[in-house]
Design a protein around this motif. Structure first.
Motif, PDB file in Angstrom:
ATOM      1  N   LYS A 326      25.560  -8.228 -34.895  1.00  0.00           N
ATOM      2  CA  LYS A 326      24.384  -7.669 -34.543  1.00  0.00           C
ATOM      3  C   LYS A 326      23.635  -8.379 -33.112  1.00  0.00           C
ATOM      4  N   GLY A 327      23.647  -9.727 -33.086  1.00  0.00           N
ATOM      5  CA  GLY A 327      22.763 -10.147 -31.915  1.00  0.00           C
ATOM      6  C   GLY A 327      23.568 -10.166 -30.808  1.00  0.00           C
ATOM      7  N   PRO A 328      24.708 -10.752 -30.732  1.00  0.00           N
ATOM      8  CA  PRO A 328      25.351 -10.686 -29.106  1.00  0.00           C
ATOM      9  C   PRO A 328      25.652  -9.259 -28.756  1.00  0.00           C
ATOM     10  N   VAL A 329      25.962  -8.311 -29.546  1.00  0.00           N
ATOM     11  CA  VAL A 329      26.266  -6.742 -29.556  1.00  0.00           C
ATOM     12  C   VAL A 329      24.648  -6.179 -29.113  1.00  0.00           C
ATOM     13  N   GLY A 330      23.595  -6.369 -29.676  1.00  0.00           N
ATOM     14  CA  GLY A 330      22.453  -6.076 -29.765  1.00  0.00           C
ATOM     15  C   GLY A 330      21.835  -6.308 -28.307  1.00  0.00           C
ATOM     16  N   ALA A 331      22.193  -7.604 -27.705  1.00  0.00           N
ATOM     17  CA  ALA A 331      21.654  -7.988 -26.448  1.00  0.00           C
ATOM     18  C   ALA A 331      22.503  -7.131 -25.189  1.00  0.00           C
ATOM     19  N   VAL A 332      23.562  -6.951 -25.591  1.00  0.00           N
ATOM     20  CA  VAL A 332      24.545  -6.095 -24.708  1.00  0.00           C
ATOM     21  C   VAL A 332      23.848  -4.757 -24.474  1.00  0.00           C
ATOM     22  N   VAL A 333      23.598  -3.953 -25.616  1.00  0.00           N
ATOM     23  CA  VAL A 333      23.003  -2.582 -25.587  1.00  0.00           C
ATOM     24  C   VAL A 333      21.756  -2.740 -24.906  1.00  0.00           C
ATOM     25  N   LEU A 334      20.680  -3.759 -25.130  1.00  0.00           N
ATOM     26  CA  LEU A 334      19.399  -3.592 -24.742  1.00  0.00           C
ATOM     27  C   LEU A 334      19.416  -3.809 -23.187  1.00  0.00           C
ATOM     28  N   LYS A 335      20.404  -4.637 -22.745  1.00  0.00           N
ATOM     29  CA  LYS A 335      20.618  -4.968 -21.223  1.00  0.00           C
ATOM     30  C   LYS A 335      21.106  -3.578 -20.584  1.00  0.00           C
ATOM     31  N   GLU A 336      21.960  -2.953 -21.330  1.00  0.00           N
ATOM     32  CA  GLU A 336      22.367  -1.726 -20.559  1.00  0.00           C
ATOM     33  C   GLU A 336      21.262  -0.461 -20.664  1.00  0.00           C
ATOM     34  N   TRP A 337      20.361  -0.494 -21.665  1.00  0.00           N
ATOM     35  CA  TRP A 337      19.215   0.277 -21.646  1.00  0.00           C
ATOM     36  C   TRP A 337      17.963  -0.199 -20.797  1.00  0.00           C
ATOM     37  N   ASP A 338      18.250  -1.424 -20.022  1.00  0.00           N
ATOM     38  CA  ASP A 338      17.388  -1.875 -19.123  1.00  0.00           C
ATOM     39  C   ASP A 338      16.065  -2.363 -19.889  1.00  0.00           C
ATOM     40  N   PHE A 339      15.998  -2.849 -21.051  1.00  0.00           N
ATOM     41  CA  PHE A 339      14.953  -3.475 -21.857  1.00  0.00           C
ATOM     42  C   PHE A 339      14.470  -4.868 -21.090  1.00  0.00           C
ATOM     43  N   ALA A 340      13.311  -5.349 -21.454  1.00  0.00           N
ATOM     44  CA  ALA A 340      12.773  -6.328 -20.731  1.00  0.00           C
ATOM     45  C   ALA A 340      13.418  -7.679 -21.620  1.00  0.00           C
ATOM     46  N   GLU A 341      13.246  -8.694 -20.878  1.00  0.00           N
ATOM     47  CA  GLU A 341      13.921 -10.043 -21.579  1.00  0.00           C
ATOM     48  C   GLU A 341      13.522 -10.265 -22.900  1.00  0.00           C
ATOM     49  N   GLU A 342      12.103 -10.051 -23.227  1.00  0.00           N
ATOM     50  CA  GLU A 342      11.740 -10.407 -24.355  1.00  0.00           C
ATOM     51  C   GLU A 342      12.277  -9.662 -25.655  1.00  0.00           C
ATOM     52  N   PHE A 343      12.680  -8.333 -25.240  1.00  0.00           N
ATOM     53  CA  PHE A 343      13.410  -7.416 -26.344  1.00  0.00           C
ATOM     54  C   PHE A 343      14.849  -8.066 -26.607  1.00  0.00           C
ATOM     55  N   ILE A 344      15.217  -8.428 -25.531  1.00  0.00           N
ATOM     56  CA  ILE A 344      16.847  -8.912 -25.591  1.00  0.00           C
ATOM     57  C   ILE A 344      16.758 -10.169 -26.472  1.00  0.00           C
ATOM     58  N   ASP A 345      15.749 -10.968 -26.487  1.00  0.00           N
ATOM     59  CA  ASP A 345      15.475 -12.273 -27.221  1.00  0.00           C
ATOM     60  C   ASP A 345      15.384 -11.903 -28.456  1.00  0.00           C
ATOM     61  N   VAL A 346      14.723 -10.865 -28.837  1.00  0.00           N
ATOM     62  CA  VAL A 346      14.513 -10.256 -30.315  1.00  0.00           C
ATOM     63  C   VAL A 346      16.009 -10.059 -30.904  1.00  0.00           C
ATOM     64  N   ALA A 347      16.848  -9.424 -30.159  1.00  0.00           N
ATOM     65  CA  ALA A 347      18.116  -8.823 -30.871  1.00  0.00           C
ATOM     66  C   ALA A 347      18.800 -10.332 -30.944  1.00  0.00           C
ATOM     67  N   LYS A 348      18.645 -11.020 -29.855  1.00  0.00           N
ATOM     68  CA  LYS A 348      19.672 -12.416 -30.256  1.00  0.00           C
ATOM     69  C   LYS A 348      19.071 -13.349 -31.243  1.00  0.00           C
ATOM     70  N   SER A 349      17.770 -13.503 -31.502  1.00  0.00           N
ATOM     71  CA  SER A 349      17.308 -14.584 -32.305  1.00  0.00           C
ATOM     72  C   SER A 349      16.470 -14.218 -33.560  1.00  0.00           C
ATOM     73  N   SER A 350      16.166 -12.946 -33.714  1.00  0.00           N
ATOM     74  CA  SER A 350      15.215 -12.719 -34.703  1.00  0.00           C
ATOM     75  C   SER A 350      15.627 -12.633 -36.250  1.00  0.00           C
ATOM     76  N   SER A 351      16.801 -13.031 -36.289  1.00  0.00           N
ATOM     77  CA  SER A 351      17.251 -13.254 -37.663  1.00  0.00           C
ATOM     78  C   SER A 351      17.650 -14.801 -37.955  1.00  0.00           C
ATOM     79  N   ASP A 352      17.077 -15.579 -37.035  1.00  0.00           N
ATOM     80  CA  ASP A 352      17.109 -17.206 -37.119  1.00  0.00           C
ATOM     81  C   ASP A 352      15.632 -17.574 -37.608  1.00  0.00           C
ATOM     82  N   TRP A 353      15.659 -18.114 -38.858  1.00  0.00           N
ATOM     83  CA  TRP A 353      14.004 -18.391 -39.243  1.00  0.00           C
ATOM     84  C   TRP A 353      13.566 -19.530 -38.261  1.00  0.00           C
ATOM     85  N   PHE A 354      14.191 -20.238 -37.603  1.00  0.00           N
ATOM     86  CA  PHE A 354      13.638 -21.697 -36.941  1.00  0.00           C
ATOM     87  C   PHE A 354      13.814 -21.188 -35.506  1.00  0.00           C
TER      88      PHE A 354
END
Length: 426
Positions: A326-354
């Motif tokens: 979900k993280g790596p693929v989510g980043a690809v989807v949000l980039k394709e949708w032209d989302f801001a970098e802060e949302f792409i970071d959400v896809a990549k990192s929001s399952s990492d507690w630390f």
């Protein structure tokens, strides 16, 4: 040895027992998150030195709002933690919470006192920067999942086709509105775009009048709603409102997974909105959208699975694979949708507690905190850290979190979230 000492450091503490320090074993280190991600060589070398510290009952480990100088792991005994309101809870060695540091942020969000004699491991805060076994930016298969044929097929397809996947399409009104706001259109022009889709226009008015927004005068039309919410927030809400149609499939098995994902994403987005509103440090509409899209990477994977013959996958393999992709693929989807970098970071990192990108509370921090909130009381056997122990909690300025405060926030927000979810899910 200098490299190892950069991660692990000895510290003197008030109240230290006269007992001789004990050695820690590599086996113990391999139980601790995220220390377990270090190489066996580093763990073995560290284990040859005395790093376990014994503290007497009654010793203070740290005080609330005190600047943190290290991360701490509880290896023996029980520690009581109390927030600034005096609400307290306990962590005991051997529990799921003790596998994580009892503190890891830039400041302490509670006062910790040794209830019994305890053994403690202090390490540098740099340990929190240790990469997880699953690199958020790359799609790879963990050793324990190499037998998952479905995951292997998807990773091979993803990597060998230059990340070419079936990307779900946002509705035209959402795309056009995002592009228009990037051109600095005014409210009247934005309203014209939204009104091209009567269903989304009606939903936007309904959302503007829901309990998430404190208002006594209801929005009667689309323009009223946009004026109340603001252009940027409207852009995010229109995207959020239109997303339900993406969570669809003709396959009964995949349909069930998509429906579960949609319900989880809706609940998480409601929590994100409430936490952002409480903290006053992030835009609540940004947080709401982040909660909806944080796991969007699962959808292309489920679409890929739906196109395979039934014998190529089973429910267990799907559930095992989703957290990996979900993280790596989510980043690809949000980039394709032209989302801001802060949302792409959400896809990549929001399952990492630390995860921790700095001292300022980010929208990713809000999603991380909301994930942990959502799991409280629902996964009693899960490996979850204490809410006060993760770096995101230390960045909150306007309120503090504890298990009791967390449950109070959820209770207070229950009506708001329920009514908001009924709007988005209908």
């Amino acid at each position: 040895m200098s490299g190892i000492r950069a991660f692990f450091e000895k510290s003197q503490a008030k109240g230290k027992s006269q007992h001789s320090a004990q050695r820690i074993t590599p086996e113990t280190l391999k139980q601790l998150f995220p220390i377990r991600n270090l190489s066996d060589e580093i763990l073995q070398t560290f284990a040859t030195e005395n790093h376990v510290e014994t503290l007497q009952a009654g010793s203070t480990l740290f005080n609330v709002n005190q600047q943190a100088t290290c991360a701490m792991y509880l290896l023996r005994g029980t520690v009581t933690l109390a927030d600034h309101n005096g609400k307290s809870y306990e962590i005991s060695a051997g529990s799921a919470q003790a596998k994580f540091p009892i503190c890891s942020g830039i400041k302490h969000t509670a006062t910790a006192t040794a209830k019994t004699e305890i053994d403690l491991l202090r390490v540098s805060l740099k340990i929190m920067l240790t990469p997880s076994r699953q690199d958020h930016g790359k799609l790879s298969i963990p050793d324990e999942l190499h037998s998952n044929r479905l995951l292997s097929l998807f990773v091979e397809h993803f990597e060998n086709n230059d990340h070419e996947i079936e990307i779900p399409s946002l509705p035209e009104v959402a795309i056009n509105l995002r592009k228009a706001i990037q051109r600095d259109v005014n409210i009247d022009e934005a309203v014209k775009i939204i009104q091209l889709d009567p269903a989304i226009s009606a939903k936007l008015i309904e959302v503007a009048n829901c309990p998430l927004y404190l208002t006594t005068v209801p929005a009667k039309n689309c323009k009223d709603a946009v004026v109340r919410i603001g252009l940027n927030a409207t852009r995010n809400l229109v995207t959020a409102i239109s997303m339900k149609q993406i969570f669809k499939s003709k396959s009964p098995l995949i349909k069930n997974h998509l429906e579960d994902l949609w319900k989880q994403s809706l609940y998480l987005s409601g929590l994100c909105h409430v936490l952002a509103s409480h903290s006053l440090q992030q835009n609540p509409e940004n947080a709401l959208l982040a909660g909806l899209v944080c796991d969007i990477g699962v959808i292309p994977f489920l679409s890929f699975t739906a196109n395979l013959p039934p014998e190529y996958h089973n429910d267990a393999e799907i559930l095992e694979a989703m957290p990996i992709i979900k993280g790596p693929v989510g980043a690809v989807v949000l980039k394709e949708w032209d989302f801001a970098e802060e949302f792409i970071d959400v896809a990549k990192s929001s399952s990492d507690w630390f995860q921790n990108s700095g001292d300022t509370l980010t929208v990713t921090d809000i999603v991380v905190l909301s994930r942990l909130h959502a799991l409280i009381g629902k996964k009693a056997t899960a490996d979850l850290p204490a809410i006060t122990a993760i770096p995101a909690a230390a960045k909150l300025k306007n309120f503090s979190l504890s298990p009791e405060n967390t449950l109070a926030i959820l209770h207070d927000a229950k009506t708001k979230i329920h009514e908001a979810l009924s709007i988005f899910s209908s």
